[in-house]
Design an enzyme around this catalytic site. Structure first.
Site, PDB file in Angstrom:
ATOM      1  N   HIS A 257      39.076  46.824  37.804  1.00  0.00           N
ATOM      2  CA  HIS A 257      38.780  46.738  39.337  1.00  0.00           C
ATOM      3  C   HIS A 257      39.083  47.987  39.739  1.00  0.00           C
ATOM      4  O   HIS A 257      38.576  48.303  40.912  1.00  0.00           O
ATOM      5  CB  HIS A 257      39.326  45.557  39.837  1.00  0.00           C
ATOM      6  CG  HIS A 257      38.834  44.381  39.335  1.00  0.00           C
ATOM      7  ND1 HIS A 257      39.133  43.076  40.212  1.00  0.00           N
ATOM      8  CD2 HIS A 257      37.817  43.943  38.356  1.00  0.00           C
ATOM      9  CE1 HIS A 257      38.496  42.116  39.451  1.00  0.00           C
ATOM     10  NE2 HIS A 257      37.403  42.601  38.647  1.00  0.00           N
ATOM     11  N   HIS A 497      37.038  39.802  28.693  1.00  0.00           N
ATOM     12  CA  HIS A 497      36.567  38.240  29.030  1.00  0.00           C
ATOM     13  C   HIS A 497      36.802  37.078  27.891  1.00  0.00           C
ATOM     14  O   HIS A 497      37.148  36.064  28.197  1.00  0.00           O
ATOM     15  CB  HIS A 497      35.099  38.101  29.379  1.00  0.00           C
ATOM     16  CG  HIS A 497      34.659  38.799  30.614  1.00  0.00           C
ATOM     17  ND1 HIS A 497      33.353  39.244  30.819  1.00  0.00           N
ATOM     18  CD2 HIS A 497      35.374  39.456  31.636  1.00  0.00           C
ATOM     19  CE1 HIS A 497      33.338  39.879  32.082  1.00  0.00           C
ATOM     20  NE2 HIS A 497      34.587  39.847  32.495  1.00  0.00           N
TER      21      HIS A 497
HETATM   22  C1  HEM Z   1      39.824  35.465  34.773  1.00  0.00           C
HETATM   23  C2  HEM Z   1      39.185  36.684  34.533  1.00  0.00           C
HETATM   24  C3  HEM Z   1      37.877  37.262  34.798  1.00  0.00           C
HETATM   25  C4  HEM Z   1      36.817  36.570  35.465  1.00  0.00           C
HETATM   26  C5  HEM Z   1      36.955  35.435  36.068  1.00  0.00           C
HETATM   27  C6  HEM Z   1      36.056  37.706  35.377  1.00  0.00           C
HETATM   28  C7  HEM Z   1      34.850  37.507  35.968  1.00  0.00           C
HETATM   29  C8  HEM Z   1      33.702  38.540  36.097  1.00  0.00           C
HETATM   30  C9  HEM Z   1      32.653  38.413  36.491  1.00  0.00           C
HETATM   31  C10 HEM Z   1      32.190  37.465  37.588  1.00  0.00           C
HETATM   32  C11 HEM Z   1      31.951  39.741  36.709  1.00  0.00           C
HETATM   33  C12 HEM Z   1      30.496  40.129  37.192  1.00  0.00           C
HETATM   34  C13 HEM Z   1      29.491  39.893  35.977  1.00  0.00           C
HETATM   35  C14 HEM Z   1      28.100  40.388  36.327  1.00  0.00           C
HETATM   36  O1  HEM Z   1      27.734  39.966  37.496  1.00  0.00           O
HETATM   37  O2  HEM Z   1      27.846  41.315  35.731  1.00  0.00           O
HETATM   38  C15 HEM Z   1      32.763  40.560  35.926  1.00  0.00           C
HETATM   39  C16 HEM Z   1      32.318  41.772  35.354  1.00  0.00           C
HETATM   40  C17 HEM Z   1      33.481  42.502  34.817  1.00  0.00           C
HETATM   41  N1  HEM Z   1      34.388  42.275  34.110  1.00  0.00           N
HETATM   42 FE1  HEM Z   1      35.336  40.761  34.484  1.00  0.00          FE
HETATM   43  N2  HEM Z   1      36.298  38.973  34.315  1.00  0.00           N
HETATM   44  C18 HEM Z   1      37.668  38.468  34.186  1.00  0.00           C
HETATM   45  C19 HEM Z   1      38.474  39.338  33.396  1.00  0.00           C
HETATM   46  C20 HEM Z   1      38.039  40.546  32.944  1.00  0.00           C
HETATM   47  C21 HEM Z   1      38.872  41.281  32.040  1.00  0.00           C
HETATM   48  C22 HEM Z   1      40.192  41.008  31.340  1.00  0.00           C
HETATM   49  C23 HEM Z   1      38.172  42.387  31.887  1.00  0.00           C
HETATM   50  C24 HEM Z   1      38.667  43.638  31.086  1.00  0.00           C
HETATM   51  C25 HEM Z   1      39.505  43.864  30.325  1.00  0.00           C
HETATM   52  C26 HEM Z   1      36.986  42.292  32.537  1.00  0.00           C
HETATM   53  C27 HEM Z   1      35.998  43.302  32.635  1.00  0.00           C
HETATM   54  C28 HEM Z   1      34.723  43.397  33.485  1.00  0.00           C
HETATM   55  C29 HEM Z   1      34.141  44.426  33.731  1.00  0.00           C
HETATM   56  C30 HEM Z   1      34.215  45.757  33.022  1.00  0.00           C
HETATM   57  C31 HEM Z   1      32.848  44.064  34.615  1.00  0.00           C
HETATM   58  C32 HEM Z   1      31.912  44.891  34.918  1.00  0.00           C
HETATM   59  C33 HEM Z   1      32.300  45.351  36.410  1.00  0.00           C
HETATM   60  C34 HEM Z   1      31.336  45.993  36.971  1.00  0.00           C
HETATM   61  O3  HEM Z   1      30.469  46.587  36.622  1.00  0.00           O
HETATM   62  O4  HEM Z   1      31.439  45.722  38.290  1.00  0.00           O
HETATM   63  N3  HEM Z   1      36.928  41.163  33.210  1.00  0.00           N
HETATM   64  N4  HEM Z   1      34.084  39.737  35.330  1.00  0.00           N
END
Ligand code: HEM
Ligand SMILES: [Ca+2]
Length: 809
Positions: A257, A497
């Site tokens: 983030h 994820h």
């Molecule tokens: C409870 C934990 C988490 C939730 C609920 C969550 C949820 C989400 C959601 C809803 C998206 C947007 C997906 C889309 O529309 O393309 C996203 C994007 C992403 N998440 Fe997670 N995530 C979580 C944890 C993590 C973790 C632990 C990592 C990495 C170590 C991560 C890395 C990313 C990345 C790199 C993106 C793309 C971001 C962007 O381009 O804006 N997330 N995640």
């Protein structure tokens, strides 16, 4: 070398009409790609693939100025027409919190929408031009690259390129809020609201814009939801890691983030597109749910909402394939805490003592009183509000809120100390110095504690990611593009994820554990206010639990119940990841293997070179049951299911991509905390920063007083990573920032009638080693000196260099 990629591009990726019906039997010998060590040129990785792929045939001539001008006219009319269609369909749009599956990743800024409006015309122009000339899909991108600058510049002017020049202050010692001016020669590099870069070119179905859709046999790719069911969804609880804590998961999300926020499409007036109700809209790409879906069919659902990321051109505003926008500063610079633009940064500041705004006895993040961030508030407790932080996704779930709060509190703790140490510092000075320290701490924890666990020691060494035990890093390279790469963001860094647990622990199992299912906690800030919750208890719950393994499996909390408000109507993050990869035109898994110098898979045999070399039998079987050919495997799916590399947690393909991204973020950041650049810390300050541990930061800002030394590993009751007293952890001594201002001069003393000199003596010696700025001597009575040669210099002891320099004239 190029020949190899040519063959593969013909057989594997360029378009259904060129693909053989049998499996591509390519076994290239030498592969272009990435070698570890200092020779890696991150910027040129894309070029390797471009040069290989584009040599398929002789490239047709670029469209003429006339063709492009006509294409532009048509595009302008087309986009206006699309706008009218959007208007007429706005009855389907819904406000944020009323949108099924709404999450804060959908909080797109107005600025992003404006940028995309311009870009839409450029992309349509590109499409029209190549269609008019009937250029084959596989050559469209290359053809557009041949357009002469003179033609392009005219079009850019007409369409008003949104990535214009920025004014930089060369004397600014601090990062700008929006990341601009970090790279002096390219001030837009890494700025918020600029496009993601690419390691390798995009792979769109039509070469420019449409999501990847067909397999190597010309049939439709498997549905994203099918892939999720067959590969990623499992019954929960079986795949714990045996060392890393759930805190490792959360820190990964926090880092994510900081460095990226993809701008997703919105409906009229910032409402949300309902793509299941109006799939024909230009930014709709809904996910079909199979009729025999093991979960959603129970609720008679046949469609899941999915909106495409907003379209943009590249940073140069060239006519070319669709790109995507990063709304955050690309640098790892604390923007999740401070914001990615000046207005947000200012809105979070107290403007007193350099502090950030807080709420609830200075213990919690400030409240979002107009409730713009759209979290879920409990009925009947008006004190509970959503929180505000530098990144708008802060309210997504309590573990994220907790970590965001800890870093905000760390800022205020440091600011308070610096203010006490330096009575003459104004608010701005305290704020900027503190921000510089906190950003450095975030970088240090990331490179020193987090990344080694994920990538393993060898990859850290090979890519020169390891912080030095002491002293400066001297590898800052202003030609390294720092930007977040599309493949990293849309796929590789989503490996986290898979680490998410089914339940979020409050207080941790060693302390009266409560563990609600994750879907109950999405978008809810209340536990953070709760006596039984609070940031201490959430944080303890994170390091007292294991995370899930990085493997193909994701908890059903994410694959069935993401942001659900009614049971059965939540989202599926695995399917979204696959769909997002296609939306962004991300090349398939095999291509990325080649980019990373790994052998692509020609068949699904597990564990052998030429097969799914880095997959176990069970994972290979899951992929074989889902895809017709290994050449079709989506990057997220193929990458996350690889067996981890020794000492790390991700497989070789993701380790390569993540490693290269963090290398770009280190080598390409002039403000990288360890760098010996013009904006560096003093040696003694750097020594202090390097004492930072995540454990100590938690100790300083919560009521936790015993903690494992390494919070990225689960705490144990044995002596592997036991809880120890917070006071035994090293402390960053902020005294090293006392009066760390440029030295002060004495007043001028006249010598020999002509020369004035002054002494650097305020304070003496300067407590953090900073010198006085400017010259110690000044010639004031030049008219008394006949010639420069005759000039008699005073014998200023201790200034031999100056004398010598002056003699040379
Ligand atoms: C409870 C934990 C988490 C939730 C609920 C969550 C949820 C989400 C959601 C809803 C998206 C947007 C997906 C889309 O529309 O393309 C996203 C994007 C992403 N998440 Fe997670 N995530 C979580 C944890 C993590 C973790 C632990 C990592 C990495 C170590 C991560 C890395 C990313 C990345 C790199 C993106 C793309 C971001 C962007 O381009 O804006 N997330 N995640
Ligand atoms: Ca950032």
């Amino acid at each position: 070398m190029k020949g190899t990629l040519e063959q593969i591009s013909i057989q594997g990726i360029t378009g259904p009409q060129q693909r053989p019906r049998q499996r591509p039997g390519v076994r290239p010998g030498v592969r272009p790609g990435i070698r570890p060590g200092n020779r890696v040129d991150i910027n040129s990785i894309g070029n390797i693939a471009i040069s290989g792929i584009s040599k398929i045939d002789v490239t047709p001539k670029a469209p003429s100025r006339k063709v492009i001008e006509t294409a532009l006219k048509t595009a302008t009319v087309q986009v206006r027409k699309d706008d009218r269609t959007e208007q007429s369909l706005r009855k389907f749009d819904t406000p944020d919190i009323q949108t099924e599956g709404f999450g804060p990743h959908l909080l797109t800024s107005l600025e992003a929408i404006e940028i995309s409006e311009n870009a839409q015309v450029m992309i349509e122009t590109a499409k029209n031009a190549v269609e008019k000339l009937k250029i084959d899909k596989s050559q469209r991108r290359k053809v557009l690259e041949q357009i002469p600058d003179s033609v392009l510049n005219k079009i850019k002017k007409q369409t008003r390129c949104p990535f214009g020049a920025v004014q930089c202050d060369p004397t600014n010692k601090y990062r700008t809020a929006d990341g601009s001016c970090n790279n002096v020669a390219n001030p837009l590099w890494g700025k918020s609201h600029t496009p993601f870069e690419r390691f390798i070119p995009s792979f769109y179905e039509d070469g420019l814009d449409d999501p990847r859709a067909t397999d190597v046999f010309g049939d439709p790719l498997p549905l994203a939801r099918d892939i999720s069911v067959k590969v990623h969804t499992v019954s929960d609880s079986t795949t714990q890691m045996n060392d890393l804590s759930h805190f490792s998961m959360e820190f990964g999300q926090f880092v994510s983030h900081d460095i990226q926020m993809n701008a997703l499409s919105k409906g009229q007036y910032l409402s949300n597109l309902n793509c299941c109700a109006s799939p024909q809209r230009r930014n709709c790409f809904p996910i079909p749910l199979p009729t025999n879906d093991p979960f959603y069919s129970t609720f008679n659902r046949t469609c899941m909402n999915f909106v495409r990321a907003l379209a943009t051109t590249n940073l140069e505003c060239e006519l070319g394939p669709r790109q995507q926008l990063n709304m955050n500063t690309h640098y790892l610079d604390g923007s999740a805490v401070y914001g990615s633009d000046k207005a947000t940064a200012d809105s979070l500041r107290e403007f007193n003592g350099g502090r950030l705004k807080t709420s609830t006895n200075n213990q919690l993040l400030p409240k979002d009183i107009p409730n713009k961030s759209s979290c879920k508030l409990p009925a009947g407790n008006p004190n509970i509000k959503c929180f505000l932080a530098g990144d708008p996704r802060v309210n997504q779930q309590p573990a994220l809120i907790a970590l965001q709060t800890i870093w905000m509190l760390e800022h205020n703790r440091i600011a308070k100390t610096l203010e006490q140490l330096n009575g003459d510092w104004v608010d701005e000075k305290v704020y900027q110095e503190t921000r510089k320290i906190v950003s450095a701490m975030i970088q240090h924890v990331t490179y020193n504690e987090y990344l080694p666990h994920i990538l393993g020691n060898q990859q850290m060494i090979d890519l020169d990611l390891k912080p030095k035990a002491s002293g400066y890093f001297t590898g800052y390279d202003p030609t390294t593009k720092p930007q977040i790469r599309n493949g990293f963001s849309a796929a590789a860094f989503r490996f986290g994820h898979s680490m998410v647990r089914q339940r979020l622990a409050y207080n941790g199992p060693l302390h009266s554990n409560q563990s609600p299912l994750l879907h109950n906690e999405f978008l809810k800030p209340d536990k953070i206010y709760d006596a039984n919750g609070g940031i201490s208890s959430v944080t303890r719950g994170l390091y007292e639990e294991f995370s899930q393994k990085v493997d193909r499996k994701m908890t059903k909390e994410l694959t069935e119940r993401l942001f659900e408000s009614i049971h059965g109507f939540g989202g599926d993050l695995a399917a979204v990841n696959v769909q997002r990869g296609r939306d962004h035109g991300i090349a398939s898994y095999n291509i990325w293997r080649m980019v990373c110098e790994l052998t692509p898979a020609d068949d699904f045999t597990a564990g052998i070179t030429g097969g799914l070399e880095h997959h176990s039998t069970v994972e290979a079987l899951a992929l074989a049951n889902t895809y017709s050919s290994p050449w079709d495997i989506d990057l997220f799916t193929g990458g996350v299911s690889e067996t981890p590399i020794p000492g790390g947690k991700v497989g070789p393909t993701f380790a390569c991509m993540i490693g290269l991204q963090f290398r770009a973020l280190k080598f390409g950041d002039r403000f990288f905390y360890e760098s010996n650049t013009d904006v560096k810390f003093t040696p003694t300050q750097l020594t202090e920063i390097k004492k930072t541990t995540m454990a100590k930061i938690i100790c300083e800002n919560t009521n936790i007083n015993r903690i494992p030394k390494d919070v990225f590993r689960k705490t144990t009751t044995s002596n592997i990573n036991p809880e120890i007293s917070c006071s035994s952890l090293p402390e960053v001594i902020l005294q090293k920032w006392k009066n760390c201002v440029d030295g002060g001069w004495s007043s001028f003393v006249k010598k020999n009638r002509c020369v004035k000199m002054r002494v650097c003596n305020k304070p003496k010696p300067n407590s953090c080693g900073k010198k006085c700025v400017g010259s110690p001597v000044q010639f004031t009575c030049l008219n008394n000196i006949k010639t420069r040669k005759n000039r008699k210099l005073p014998n200023i002891s201790g200034l031999p260099n100056i004398r010598r320099k002056n003699r040379r004239g």
